[in-house]
Design an enzyme around this catalytic site. Structure first.
Site, mmCIF file in Angstrom:
data_model
loop_
_atom_site.group_PDB
_atom_site.id
_atom_site.type_symbol
_atom_site.label_atom_id
_atom_site.label_comp_id
_atom_site.label_asym_id
_atom_site.label_seq_id
_atom_site.Cartn_x
_atom_site.Cartn_y
_atom_site.Cartn_z
ATOM 1 N N ARG A 1 -2.240 -6.142 -8.134
ATOM 2 C CA ARG A 1 -1.142 -7.159 -7.973
ATOM 3 C C ARG A 1 -1.256 -8.208 -9.216
ATOM 4 O O ARG A 1 -0.079 -8.887 -9.418
ATOM 5 C CB ARG A 1 -1.590 -7.817 -6.970
ATOM 6 C CG ARG A 1 -1.606 -7.018 -5.561
ATOM 7 C CD ARG A 1 -1.785 -7.402 -4.307
ATOM 8 N NE ARG A 1 -3.149 -7.707 -4.465
ATOM 9 C CZ ARG A 1 -3.961 -7.995 -3.337
ATOM 10 N NH1 ARG A 1 -3.743 -8.365 -2.210
ATOM 11 N NH2 ARG A 1 -5.332 -8.011 -3.576
ATOM 12 N N LYS B 1 -17.866 -5.491 8.403
ATOM 13 C CA LYS B 1 -16.928 -6.249 8.768
ATOM 14 C C LYS B 1 -16.356 -5.805 10.082
ATOM 15 O O LYS B 1 -16.052 -4.760 10.252
ATOM 16 C CB LYS B 1 -15.718 -6.017 7.428
ATOM 17 C CG LYS B 1 -16.074 -6.791 6.143
ATOM 18 C CD LYS B 1 -14.944 -6.502 5.324
ATOM 19 C CE LYS B 1 -15.128 -7.061 3.958
ATOM 20 N NZ LYS B 1 -13.943 -7.075 3.028
ATOM 21 N N HIS C 1 0.778 -1.154 -0.139
ATOM 22 C CA HIS C 1 -0.062 -0.096 0.086
ATOM 23 C C HIS C 1 0.935 1.306 0.113
ATOM 24 O O HIS C 1 0.485 1.911 -0.832
ATOM 25 C CB HIS C 1 -0.984 0.012 1.201
ATOM 26 C CG HIS C 1 -2.074 -0.984 1.261
ATOM 27 N ND1 HIS C 1 -2.035 -1.856 2.525
ATOM 28 C CD2 HIS C 1 -2.962 -1.453 0.620
ATOM 29 C CE1 HIS C 1 -3.176 -2.656 2.436
ATOM 30 N NE2 HIS C 1 -3.674 -2.165 1.172
#
Length: 159
Positions: A90, A41, A17
């Site tokens: 990614r 979450k 990050h």
């Protein structure tokens, strides 16, 4: 003034990050890190802890601002007059999902998304993997900034 946002849950922020943030900070006058709140979450770190860890980790950049946000990212961008979202990719699997999000965000508000390929050193890295490895006592010191490592050890040390 050129402004962009790097959004995410950052539970916790990783060196992957931070690589994206640092690269964005060289391209934009101001980079906002939006710690997106997902009430469904339960994270390892509270929103306040995440913000404090990120602020400590980006201190070297004088043009990075960190805050929490609940709602649509395009609303965050509209409220702050931010025309660009910066996202790290990614793998090809990231691209499929992120392209849909970029097209939706652009359709809703005209905000553009800039995709940055992740540094190959961090191409496997995710916050979830960091937490899992750290939970089982694995060494994540090469994956997270020192403030995160310190707090992971504090939270996950078994008595």
């Amino acid at each position: 003034m050129r402004r962009a946002v790097c959004p995410g849950s950052f539970d916790p922020i990783t060196l992957g990050h931070l690589d994206i943030v640092a690269r964005a900070a060289r391209m934009y006058d101001v980079v906002h890190i939006a710690v997106m709140i997902n009430k469904s979450k339960q994270g390892l770190f509270s929103i306040e802890e995440r913000i404090a860890l990120i602020e400590e980790s980006v201190r070297e950049h004088g043009n990075v601002e960190v805050e929490a946000f609940h709602g649509l990212l395009v609303d965050y961008c509209k409220q702050r007059d931010i025309p660009a979202i910066v996202k790290g990719l990614r793998a090809v699997s990231d691209f499929d999902y992120e392209l849909q999000m970029a097209q939706m965000n652009n359709g809703l508000s005209g905000v553009e998304t800039l995709f940055m390929p992740t540094n190959p050193t961090f191409s496997f890295l995710s916050s979830s993997l960091v937490k899992e490895v750290a939970t089982w006592g694995g060494d994540v010191s090469h994956l997270v900034p020192e403030p995160v490592l310190r707090e992971l050890r504090r939270k996950l040390t078994r008595p």
